[in-house]
Write an enzyme that holds these catalytic residues in place. Structure first.
Site, PDB file in Angstrom:
ATOM      1  N   GLY A 185       0.665  -1.276   0.044  1.00 60.98           N
ATOM      2  CA  GLY A 185      -0.532  -0.200  -0.125  1.00 60.98           C
ATOM      3  C   GLY A 185       0.768   1.214  -0.388  1.00 60.98           C
ATOM      4  N   ALA A 186       0.074   2.255  -0.472  1.00 59.81           N
ATOM      5  CA  ALA A 186       1.837   3.256  -0.957  1.00 59.81           C
ATOM      6  C   ALA A 186       1.869   3.962   0.037  1.00 59.81           C
ATOM      7  CB  ALA A 186       0.481   4.125  -1.940  1.00 59.81           C
ATOM      8  N   ASP A 210      -1.570   4.400  -6.239  1.00 60.33           N
ATOM      9  CA  ASP A 210       0.130   5.020  -6.389  1.00 60.33           C
ATOM     10  C   ASP A 210       0.668   5.957  -6.340  1.00 60.33           C
ATOM     11  OD1 ASP A 210      -0.776   1.804  -6.051  1.00 60.33           O
ATOM     12  OD2 ASP A 210       0.829   1.842  -5.129  1.00 60.33           O
ATOM     13  N   LYS A 227      -3.361  -0.100  -8.817  1.00 64.45           N
ATOM     14  CA  LYS A 227      -3.361  -1.548  -8.572  1.00 64.45           C
ATOM     15  C   LYS A 227      -4.136  -2.172 -10.274  1.00 64.45           C
ATOM     16  CE  LYS A 227      -1.706  -3.981  -6.854  1.00 64.45           C
ATOM     17  NZ  LYS A 227      -0.447  -5.249  -6.978  1.00 64.45           N
TER      18      LYS A 227
HETATM   19  O1  MRU Z   1       0.532  -4.053  -4.676  1.00 66.06           O
HETATM   20  P1  MRU Z   1       0.189  -3.357  -3.463  1.00 66.06           P
HETATM   21  O2  MRU Z   1      -0.814  -4.052  -2.989  1.00 66.06           O
HETATM   22  O3  MRU Z   1       0.774  -2.438  -2.677  1.00 66.06           O
HETATM   23  O4  MRU Z   1      -0.558  -1.651  -4.224  1.00 66.06           O
HETATM   24  C1  MRU Z   1      -2.163  -1.257  -3.048  1.00 66.06           C
HETATM   25  C2  MRU Z   1      -2.651  -0.285  -4.439  1.00 66.06           C
HETATM   26  O5  MRU Z   1      -2.106  -0.073  -5.114  1.00 66.06           O
HETATM   27  C3  MRU Z   1      -3.381   0.666  -3.999  1.00 66.06           C
HETATM   28  O6  MRU Z   1      -4.569   0.487  -4.327  1.00 66.06           O
HETATM   29  C4  MRU Z   1      -2.653   1.819  -3.340  1.00 66.06           C
HETATM   30  O7  MRU Z   1      -1.253   1.899  -3.208  1.00 66.06           O
HETATM   31  C5  MRU Z   1      -3.435   2.417  -2.088  1.00 66.06           C
HETATM   32  S1  MRU Z   1      -3.509   2.181  -0.687  1.00 66.06           S
HETATM   33  C6  MRU Z   1      -3.990   3.420   0.305  1.00 66.06           C
END
Ligand code: MRU
Length: 349
Positions: free
Chosen positions: A47-48, A235, A246
């Protein structure tokens, strides 16, 4: 529940191991920056916003264990560590954002031990800010959710993806806590299943009604009039409002647009990268093929032995498919490019 927590006594970072959920709720205790980089790249933490703050504590751990005897060597070491941590995952801009912020607070006039305290203070500040920012975002976003709404949510943007509370899922949580009757269709989110494993787990714990859907069912629910809004995170957001999120977000937004269902991308301003004009410039992480090929049914691998796979972890949803952006500054309508700057000016004045 905090995804990431600093233990003052042992001077270690404790994170929830998201690879184990929902089967096991386990913490990992990390005492060096290399293990932080590994936890980020293996997605023990993901998660970012969460990876940004975790990387900040990675800098703290590197500073605490540094053997440097001059300030110059110490500073050089910290810059090197920041580079290593940044390489752990390329798409979420929150990672370089947090590392740049950590490097920028270091003070050449101060001693090495003072700089250690400065870095620790900044990481704590970042963690605290994340929770406050998420609650502000969620307050804005909840206002867009009506009583009786059915929402599609992609990936995991909840407490687990941040230090606490969450972004897109935070909006949903806030709306539910305001007494709105809502239903969430949770995209499974192949291949790492952040939806089926993590979002479903969070919604269950919060008592928010939901059904898990396979990613390829979203179009059906949208076209049959069963969905009022789509919520997902981000992200990295380019200056023109294109959103990297994602993998699968783009297809979801396309199907939503075709059915006049609004799409909201929810993120803190630390996810905006104004140095990139458009989404085509955003680096897209391609992860190992095994994540796709590991799928099993009745204990058997689905793919034939020797099959190969492609595994881009993110895609870019063009701004034209996004109805509005929800940030801690407020709800930003299209065109993002113009309105985002207006919000920034308003904040500064
Ligand atoms: O690969 P991940 O699980 O880190 O991807 C996460 C996402 O794509 C989330 O939508 C994004 O990071 C926002 S989290 C608040």
């Amino acid at each position: 529940m905090r995804t990431i927590e600093w233990d003052e006594q042992s001077q270690n970072l404790r994170i929830i191991d998201q690879r184990q959920l929902p089967e096991k709720f386990e913490y990992i205790v990390i005492n060096n920056y290399k293990a932080i980089a590994e936890a980020i790249s293996s997605m023990a933490v993901r998660g970012a916003p969460a990876i940004g703050v975790t990387a900040a504590y990675g800098m703290v751990l590197a500073a605490l264990h540094s053997q440097a005897d001059t300030k110059e060597t110490f500073m050089r070491e910290m810059r090197q560590v920041a580079q290593e941590l940044e390489a752990a995952r390329p798409t979420a801009v929150n990672l370089p954002w947090a590392l740049k912020r950590m490097l920028s607070v270091m003070d050449m006039e101060a001693s090495i031990s003072q700089n250690r305290q400065i870095l620790l203070g900044e990481a704590h500040a970042m963690a605290e800010e994340d929770v406050v920012v998420n609650k502000t975002i969620s307050d804005y976003g909840a206002a867009l959710i009506n009583d009786g709404d059915t929402l599609i949510h992609h990936c995991n943007t909840g407490a687990l993806a941040t230090v606490d509370w969450g972004t897109a899922l935070g909006c949903i949580r806030f709306a539910f806590e305001q007494g709105k009757r809502i239903h969430v269709l949770v995209d499974e989110t192949r291949p790492r299943l952040q939806g089926a494993r993590l979002t479903a787990w969070e919604l269950q714990n919060l008592g928010i009604p939901f059904d898990i859907i396979s990613d390829n069912a979203a179009g059906y629910f949208l076209s049959s009039g069963q969905v009022n809004k789509v919520f997902f995170g981000a992200d990295r957001v380019a200056a023109n409002g294109d959103v990297a999120n994602k993998i699968g977000s783009y297809m979801l937004a396309l199907a939503a647009k075709d059915n006049d269902v609004p799409v909201y991308s929810v993120f803190p301003t630390s996810t905006v990268d104004l140095s990139l004009d458009s989404g085509g410039q955003i680096p897209i992480e391609e992860r190992e093929q095994e994540e796709v090929l590991a799928l099993t049914l009745k204990g058997q691998r689905v793919a034939p032995a020797g099959a190969s796979a492609r595994n881009p972890a993110f895609d870019v949803t063009p701004a034209r498919l996004i109805s509005a952006y929800i940030t801690e500054l407020g709800i930003i309508e299209q065109p993002f490019e113009t309105h985002y700057h207006e919000f920034l000016h308003r904040k500064d004045s």
